[in-house]
Design a protein around this motif. Structure first.
Motif, PDB file in Angstrom:
ATOM      1  N   GLN A   1      11.291  -1.485  -5.468  1.00 21.43           N
ATOM      2  CA  GLN A   1      10.020  -1.675  -6.192  1.00 21.43           C
ATOM      3  C   GLN A   1       9.436  -0.326  -6.603  1.00 21.43           C
ATOM      4  O   GLN A   1       9.033  -0.128  -7.749  1.00 21.43           O
ATOM      5  CB  GLN A   1       8.998  -2.388  -5.295  1.00 21.43           C
ATOM      6  CG  GLN A   1       9.269  -3.864  -5.109  1.00 21.43           C
ATOM      7  CD  GLN A   1       8.335  -4.481  -4.066  1.00 21.43           C
ATOM      8  OE1 GLN A   1       7.939  -3.830  -3.101  1.00 21.43           O
ATOM      9  NE2 GLN A   1       8.011  -5.751  -4.248  1.00 21.43           N
TER      10      GLN A   1
ATOM     11  N   VAL B   1       3.900   1.433  -1.362  1.00 22.02           N
ATOM     12  CA  VAL B   1       4.455   1.534  -2.711  1.00 22.02           C
ATOM     13  C   VAL B   1       3.393   2.057  -3.680  1.00 22.02           C
ATOM     14  O   VAL B   1       3.654   2.951  -4.490  1.00 22.02           O
ATOM     15  CB  VAL B   1       4.988   0.164  -3.196  1.00 22.02           C
ATOM     16  CG1 VAL B   1       5.443   0.247  -4.646  1.00 22.02           C
ATOM     17  CG2 VAL B   1       6.129  -0.304  -2.308  1.00 22.02           C
ATOM     18  N   SER B   2       2.164   1.527  -3.572  1.00 21.75           N
ATOM     19  CA  SER B   2       1.099   1.964  -4.484  1.00 21.75           C
ATOM     20  C   SER B   2       0.765   3.433  -4.302  1.00 21.75           C
ATOM     21  O   SER B   2       0.548   4.149  -5.275  1.00 21.75           O
ATOM     22  CB  SER B   2      -0.168   1.143  -4.263  1.00 21.75           C
ATOM     23  OG  SER B   2       0.035  -0.155  -4.716  1.00 21.75           O
TER      24      SER B   2
ATOM     25  N   ARG C   1       3.449   5.347  -5.978  1.00 19.76           N
ATOM     26  CA  ARG C   1       3.352   5.220  -7.419  1.00 19.76           C
ATOM     27  C   ARG C   1       2.181   6.028  -7.969  1.00 19.76           C
ATOM     28  O   ARG C   1       2.281   6.652  -9.026  1.00 19.76           O
ATOM     29  CB  ARG C   1       3.142   3.743  -7.743  1.00 19.76           C
ATOM     30  CG  ARG C   1       2.995   3.462  -9.196  1.00 19.76           C
ATOM     31  CD  ARG C   1       2.517   2.045  -9.383  1.00 19.76           C
ATOM     32  NE  ARG C   1       2.710   1.627 -10.753  1.00 19.76           N
ATOM     33  CZ  ARG C   1       2.149   0.545 -11.266  1.00 19.76           C
ATOM     34  NH1 ARG C   1       1.401  -0.217 -10.506  1.00 19.76           N
ATOM     35  NH2 ARG C   1       2.366   0.224 -12.512  1.00 19.76           N
ATOM     36  N   ASN C   2       1.064   6.034  -7.226  1.00 18.48           N
ATOM     37  CA  ASN C   2      -0.130   6.742  -7.678  1.00 18.48           C
ATOM     38  C   ASN C   2      -0.066   8.234  -7.403  1.00 18.48           C
ATOM     39  O   ASN C   2      -1.047   8.938  -7.582  1.00 18.48           O
ATOM     40  CB  ASN C   2      -1.365   6.151  -7.006  1.00 18.48           C
ATOM     41  CG  ASN C   2      -1.669   4.746  -7.508  1.00 18.48           C
ATOM     42  OD1 ASN C   2      -1.151   4.341  -8.542  1.00 18.48           O
ATOM     43  ND2 ASN C   2      -2.474   4.022  -6.775  1.00 18.48           N
ATOM     44  N   ASN C   3       1.054   8.712  -6.922  1.00 17.50           N
ATOM     45  CA  ASN C   3       1.247  10.139  -6.630  1.00 17.50           C
ATOM     46  C   ASN C   3       0.278  10.645  -5.574  1.00 17.50           C
ATOM     47  O   ASN C   3      -0.052  11.816  -5.538  1.00 17.50           O
ATOM     48  CB  ASN C   3       1.117  10.969  -7.924  1.00 17.50           C
ATOM     49  CG  ASN C   3       1.813  12.315  -7.777  1.00 17.50           C
ATOM     50  OD1 ASN C   3       2.454  12.573  -6.755  1.00 17.50           O
ATOM     51  ND2 ASN C   3       1.688  13.168  -8.777  1.00 17.50           N
ATOM     52  N   GLN C   4      -0.190   9.741  -4.711  1.00 18.21           N
ATOM     53  CA  GLN C   4      -1.005  10.208  -3.590  1.00 18.21           C
ATOM     54  C   GLN C   4      -0.086  10.581  -2.437  1.00 18.21           C
ATOM     55  O   GLN C   4      -0.478  11.314  -1.543  1.00 18.21           O
ATOM     56  CB  GLN C   4      -2.026   9.151  -3.188  1.00 18.21           C
ATOM     57  CG  GLN C   4      -3.091   8.978  -4.288  1.00 18.21           C
ATOM     58  CD  GLN C   4      -4.279   8.172  -3.852  1.00 18.21           C
ATOM     59  OE1 GLN C   4      -4.127   7.133  -3.233  1.00 18.21           O
ATOM     60  NE2 GLN C   4      -5.473   8.630  -4.183  1.00 18.21           N
TER      61      GLN C   4
ATOM     62  N   LEU D   1       8.888   1.509 -10.450  1.00 16.70           N
ATOM     63  CA  LEU D   1       7.551   1.836 -10.943  1.00 16.70           C
ATOM     64  C   LEU D   1       7.385   3.329 -11.233  1.00 16.70           C
ATOM     65  O   LEU D   1       6.503   3.721 -11.976  1.00 16.70           O
ATOM     66  CB  LEU D   1       6.493   1.401  -9.921  1.00 16.70           C
ATOM     67  CG  LEU D   1       6.389  -0.103  -9.715  1.00 16.70           C
ATOM     68  CD1 LEU D   1       5.545  -0.428  -8.486  1.00 16.70           C
ATOM     69  CD2 LEU D   1       5.775  -0.761 -10.945  1.00 16.70           C
TER      70      LEU D   1
ATOM     71  N   ALA E   1       0.844  -1.195   0.000  1.00 20.84           N
ATOM     72  CA  ALA E   1       0.000   0.000   0.000  1.00 20.84           C
ATOM     73  C   ALA E   1       0.880   1.246   0.000  1.00 20.84           C
ATOM     74  O   ALA E   1       0.548   2.248  -0.637  1.00 20.84           O
ATOM     75  CB  ALA E   1      -0.925  -0.004   1.205  1.00 20.84           C
TER      76      ALA E   1
END
Lengths: 488, 291
Positions: free
Chosen positions: B91, B71-72, B75-78, B95, B69
């Motif tokens: 990782q 990493v995501s 990656r999602n720029n949140q 990404l 979570a």
């Protein structure tokens, strides 16, 4: 007795469960499980309601997500139920409800991130599928007579609204209210993957052994569910539904580019993404099937079969607790409290608690599934026995139980059990996230390794397995001519 | 009455929206959930306060429930900055092209994993892991989180390397406790006989007197490897102004609040680069965690 098809079916299922037990990993690995369990109950008895300032917000969010998710699900489900007779719609609904709320949440988390939409859709989508099915069953049962009496030329919509709906209204309302309660449970467990609901705080308190804090959260949750008839009133329902979207929290803004990326890159199998083409796809898929899908399916099926039979046994043991045919008011009240707690606690939370206390194996999962589902079916069967009138000279005690009541409720008992078979399997798969090696374990591992392509294939497999069990359950119910109304 | 209530709700929702627009320019960061959440929240709220003072923007920390979570979200720029472990950092940077490791703890240049065992197993500390093969075989074993470097990647690498077998084949039961503190508690309680954890967590808990050394002991220490680091997205300057990345780096390297550093626990932060983590990437590829 063996000539009775219901008895034969039951024995086959018991035999399958016994064989499964041989392959199952059943153990208590904690060195001092009873001390931990004792500490936990001590925590529940000494709740600390002021542990976290976020607790009240979390409760509010839990309710808000449940309202928005269930409202959206029921509207979509109702619309789908109108066209449910078409096969593609039925397949679509079976598919979306075969994927558990937590899996939906894990998928949406990857591109919506911590935005309220993640939680709302995670509830609304599978619930739409469930609502569509149940609403259409209820509508089909409606008395066709009033419709025939309408003058020719009455519009379809008017006919539907004035003849079918009034006849089913009570059932539709009851079922939707029941789903709202389920929605609260779903909403609470979404916290376990990071949404701002009760599970978020429950997980932190539990993992740190702060049992008094966790106890307080559980007690508040039970109170919330038990008092639902008091605060959920038809008149103020519109206020809740209109207001709930504003209490979901703001989360973090959605970046729409992520959505596109997820569907066009992330879930494309890696050999295709890397340009290896179909030649690379086959070894990739084989590896996935052999090392992850197969062991996952095996463990999921084994655990489901054991849990199903354990649920049945627990139900048969539990229903006398609330039956008018046994014991006095004290026993029945405590029976009610036990069954309410058992069925209000989501399996996921029960399994989580037991895993923390007993250590990892299939045992906590079996007990959790049996307690929750046994609580639900036991409650329904117990209520059903209250409608049975026995002769004044009917036997008492164990004879009354085994010769008078069980034979009378056995068919509906089996009907409920097979109805919940698919639900038990869906939960079994998801319990893998907690570390039991069912399909959820492999889905979670794939997501932890940022391999969404693998995760999606595994989720698809889980959905297909569920659809298969659902079909088998329906087949057996039809074969044995078992009828249930969808109230559980 | 209902109308009144609706009016109130509309009003409060207005606040929600204004709050949301205000937060558009908030600099958000996260951290991998490698320890008890209460500790993390306390630690990173301190970091958020420090950074917002140094950078003159609103800084917010969001806690997450899993390494993936974190990493995501990055990656999602949140989130634009994250305190990653070695593996999660690799990782994340794979990404998000352009993202950079900007600072690491002094201790992170040479990080270690400790293998610990419940004393009921009778396993004694050894210099070489190979010396413990007989005793470890068939025991129950727990990693930390599935995405952890010190709690999963490195111990799994050494188990495969030294014993020539996958962990599930070598041990009778393999689990993932979730984080380092929990690994420690589970092995201490005997739920698992053996476990592997971040050496800093062990040392800190030991110093704080939180470990029953009659129940659990260190049995082997891995060779050193690079671990935790602060990683920042490549596009922060476009969003927060020129030189923002450099200012964040500067602020982290200059952090000298002893209590805050103590909570990590690190003695200070030093510059880091993406290349420092090559060994981690190779190891992850070798054991098949990275494609």
């Amino acid at each position: 007795m063996l000539s009775s098809p219901t008895v034969r079916t039951s024995l086959i299922f018991v035999a399958v469960a016994l064989i499964s037990l041989l392959f199952a990993d059943i153990a208590i690995t904690a060195s001092n499980p009873w001390r931990d369990l004792g500490n936990f109950f001590l925590g529940v008895l000494t709740p600390n309601f002021f542990s976290s300032e976020g607790l009240m917000t979390a409760l509010l969010r839990t309710v808000a997500f449940a309202f928005v998710g269930v409202a959206l699900g029921s509207v979509c489900g109702f619309l789908l139920s109108l066209v449910y007779r078409f096969l593609p719609v039925r397949i679509f609904c079976a598919f979306i409800r075969a994927i558990h709320e937590l899996f939906w949440a894990l998928i949406f988390l990857q591109f919506f991130g911590f935005h309220p939409l993640t939680g709302v859709l995670a509830i609304a989508i599978p619930y739409s599928g469930i609502f569509a099915k149940v609403y259409s069953e209820i509508l089909d049962e409606a008395d066709p007579e009033p419709g025939r009496l309408l003058p020719p030329g009455t519009g379809t919509i008017a006919a539907f609204l004035y003849t079918r709906i009034p006849d089913c209204w009570v059932q539709l309302r009851t079922y939707t209210a029941y789903r709202l309660e389920c929605g609260l449970r779903s909403s609470a467990i979404l916290g376990f993957v990071g949404l701002p609901t009760l599970g978020f705080y429950l997980e932190s308190s539990f993992s740190q052994g702060l049992y008094s804090d966790a106890g307080a959260m559980l007690i508040l949750f039970y109170v919330l569910i038990a008092t639902m008839p008091l605060w959920v009133k038809p008149k103020i329902l519109p206020v809740y539904i209109l207001g709930a979207p504003f209490f979901l929290g703001e989360g973090l803004p959605i970046v729409w580019g992520n959505v596109e990326r997820f569907f066009t890159e992330d879930i494309v199998p890696s050999p295709l993404r890397d340009g290896e083409g179909l030649a690379g796809l086959i070894p990739w898929f084989n590896d996935l099937m052999i090392n992850e899908a197969m062991p996952g399916i095996w463990n999921t099926v084994i655990l489901t079969q054991i849990a199903l039979v354990a649920t049945g046994i627990l139900t048969l043991l539990a229903f006398p607790l609330i039956s008018n045919h046994f014991g006095g008011p004290v026993r029945r009240t405590s029976g009610h409290v036990f069954l309410v707690i058992a069925r209000s606690t989501p399996e996921y939370i029960l399994a989580y608690i037991l895993l923390q206390l007993w250590g990892p194996s299939m045992l906590p999962a079996v007990v959790a599934l049996a307690l929750h589902n046994g609580g639900i079916i036991g409650h329904l069967i117990g209520r059903q026995t209250n409608g049975i009138r026995l002769r004044p000279d009917a036997p008492t005690g164990f004879n009354r139980y085994s010769w008078e009541l069980v034979p009378r409720v056995y068919r509906s008992f089996l009907a409920f059990l097979f109805y919940r078979w698919e639900i038990i399997m869906r939960e079994t798969a998801i319990l893998g996230i907690l570390g039991i090696y069912t399909l959820g374990f492999y889905v979670d591992s794939a997501i932890q390794n940022i391999r969404f392509d693998r995760a999606m294939v595994l989720i698809l497999i889980t959905a297909l397995l569920n659809i298969g069990i659902d079909a088998l359950g329906r087949y057996i119910r039809r074969k044995l001519a078992l009828q249930t109304m969808p109230t559980c | 009455m209902a109308l009144n209530l609706i009016r109130k709700l509309m009003f409060s929702s207005l606040f929600c929206f204004t709050a949301a627009t205000a937060s558009a320019e908030t600099f958000v960061f996260t951290a991998i959930p490698d320890e008890d959440e209460t500790k993390l929240v306390e630690r990173f709220k301190g970091v958020a306060d420090y950074l917002s003072q140094e950078l003159d923007v609103e800084v917010r920390y969001i806690p997450v429930k899993s390494y993936a979570a974190a990493v995501s979200a990055f990656r999602n720029n949140q989130v634009q900055l994250a305190w990653f472990g070695g593996l999660s950092g690799v990782q994340a940077r794979r990404l998000v092209p352009g993202s950079e490791a900007i600072a690491q703890g002094v201790e992170d240049e040479a990080f270690q994993t400790y293998f610990i065992a419940n004393t009921s197993t009778g396993i004694e500390n050894a210099e070489e892991l190979s010396a413990l093969e007989e005793e470890l075989k068939g025991k129950t074993f727990t990693f930390g989180s599935k995405g952890s470097t010190s709690g999963r990647l490195m111990p799994e690498f050494y188990i495969r390397d030294v014993f020539g077998a996958q962990p599930e084949e070598f041990f009778s039961r393999v689990g993932f406790s979730g984080n380092h503190t929990r690994t420690l508690r589970l092995v201490e309680a005997g739920t698992y006989q053996v476990g592997a954890l971040n050496f800093q967590v062990w040392e800190k808990e030991l110093a704080d007197g939180n470990i029953d050394t009659d129940a659990v002991q260190v049995i082997w220490e891995t060779p050193p490897y690079p671990d935790y680091q602060w990683t920042i997205r490549g596009d922060v300057n476009e969003r927060f102004g020129d030189g923002f990345k450099e200012r964040v780096t500067e602020a982290l390297l200059n952090l000298d609040d002893q209590a805050l550093l103590e909570s990590f626990p690190r003695s200070g932060f030093i510059p880091a680069s993406n290349d420092d983590y090559e060994p981690i990437r190779k190891t992850a590829e070798e054991i098949g965690i990275l494609d």
